[in-house]
Design an enzyme around this catalytic site. Sequence first.
Site, PDB file in Angstrom:
ATOM      1  N   THR A 386      10.397 -46.900 -73.056  1.00 16.96           N
ATOM      2  CA  THR A 386      11.179 -45.849 -73.729  1.00 16.96           C
ATOM      3  C   THR A 386      10.587 -45.363 -75.056  1.00 16.96           C
ATOM      4  O   THR A 386       9.770 -46.006 -75.668  1.00 16.96           O
ATOM      5  CB  THR A 386      12.633 -46.336 -73.939  1.00 16.96           C
ATOM      6  OG1 THR A 386      13.156 -46.725 -72.702  1.00 16.96           O
ATOM      7  CG2 THR A 386      13.530 -45.299 -74.550  1.00 16.96           C
ATOM      8  N   GLY A 473      15.484 -51.090 -74.035  1.00 19.70           N
ATOM      9  CA  GLY A 473      16.547 -51.465 -73.104  1.00 19.70           C
ATOM     10  C   GLY A 473      17.792 -51.949 -73.825  1.00 19.70           C
ATOM     11  O   GLY A 473      18.242 -51.315 -74.786  1.00 19.70           O
TER      12      GLY A 473
END
Length: 575
Positions: A386, A473
Amino acid sequence: MLLLSSLLFSACATAPVPLMLDTSANALPPQAMVSAADRRAAAAGVAMLVAGGSAFDASAATLLALSVVEPQSSGIGGGGLLVYQAAGAAAPVSFDGRETAPASASQSLFLDGYGKPLPTGKARPGGKSVGVPGNIAMIALAHAQFGKLPWATLFQPAIVLARSGYEMSPHMANAIERQAKSLALTREGAALYLQTDGRPRPVGSLIVNEPLARTLEAIAAKGPSAFYTGPNADALIATVTSASMNPSGMTRADLAAYRAKLRPPVCAPYRLYRICGMGPPSSGGLAVIAILKQLEDFDLAALGPDNPVTWHLLAESQRLAFADRATYVGDNDFVSVPVAGLLDPVYLRARGRLISPEKTMVTVVAGTPPGAPARIMSNGSEVASTSHFSAVDTAGNVASLTSTVEGAFGSGLVSGGYVLNNELTDFDFAPVVDGTLVANRVQPGKRPRSSMSPTIVYDNRGAVVLSIGAAGGPTIPAQVAKSIIAVLDWKLPVQAAISLPVMMVFGDRLIIESGAQGEPLAKMIPALIALGHQEISVVALPYKANGIERVGVGANAGWRGGADPRSEGAALAVE
Ligand code: GLU
């Protein structure tokens, strides 16, 4: 406009970029800036601001450039969530570009022949974990509302980066090393990131991604339909359905049916401030708000960051927030999420009263927020990757955008030069646990629950004081809540707030960041054990936050950026 962007990006992407400077070297606060996990992507965003673009334009160009230079973390083959405060608007809006499960996906997608959940490592590589990508649809939806520059202009920096080539960074090389097997699944992936003998290409390699340049050019010229239909869709579907591992049942109809969505942001007051973030299908906004509000009755400002009790409180608040997240949060187009109940100040205060500054809670279970449905539960866990980026412009628009391909290099599959996500592994694999239906189970067309927490914080007059988010996460809400407390309660600059060590909780286990950054917390371990934390691990996790905060008042007001020292990120300003 096109000319300006191509001038800014005409050289190899590692060359110094004019018209920008690091905020650290700037005495007066800048009026417009971008903070992102890669300097070249931040520069792509700044180029939009220089060309007169909005904070949205900057964040979209950053997202597209990250597809090129940070493919291990995010890109057009993945999804994202955007919280946007338009200057003068009463409230922010949030856009959901989360991936969806194809129509063929059943709740046994990630079960083995005996009905047992597959290990993530087996579920992830190949086609089955790939969700219908949402980022292109999301930026198209937001562009229609908040774009100032032409659609095609947003793509120019990314196209130049892909075509001219860029230097492979140490973080990227590290991710290739770990994912070399999955990257070998497609000829394209191997050609881009591996040497002819299958070994990873080394740090500093020049990566030229002509297929991605062409894909981006097509979408720039024709709009999002060039992604969701036609040759790109054909290639994507061929890649996922013919994958030698875990072939997918995704069809062209799944791609053509994808829609990004406008969602109501989740907002709540915290002390004198107001926090707004992303609601379901993300658990991020609700978790960040719960962690903060459950601690409102504690004087965190007086306790300060050097006190083990502070970190104990943060850990306990996370335990409560994550128990609720596990029980109640999934895609609320499919399951009923008690959003108002989970934001209810009376409920959160009562949850906070379960926390003692002297000892750990013996057991932590989900509460019963107003409007709670019959019990559903969830316990999936994401793997870290991410990229978060924040952008502000001179008009006062503020973007907070987190984008992901889920794990490092997603599914490992590469099509059209971009990495395809493995977002579907963010679903809980077991559809039923102890006879109870799981909120975050796989269902066709459903979005997997996210932890991404793009957040905007306002002062008591409604002015933005902070735009922040993170990668990692389920560690994301912990990183974001810690940074918000550091800025609001401890009055630390956003850079120092992000740099503070991270502590988070998985179940009853306390995870303390390892390495130099985590040292202050490691020293508190005896005190934390005395407070009742019996299971403590010191672990290296890929924390990576980026943020921008407002500084100064009146004529001296401006912005100051922070980029995670654990990352290759940078906050760049328009001079
Ligand atoms: N897929 C995760 C999520 O949406 C993010 C993965 C990560 O940050 O590593 O929450």
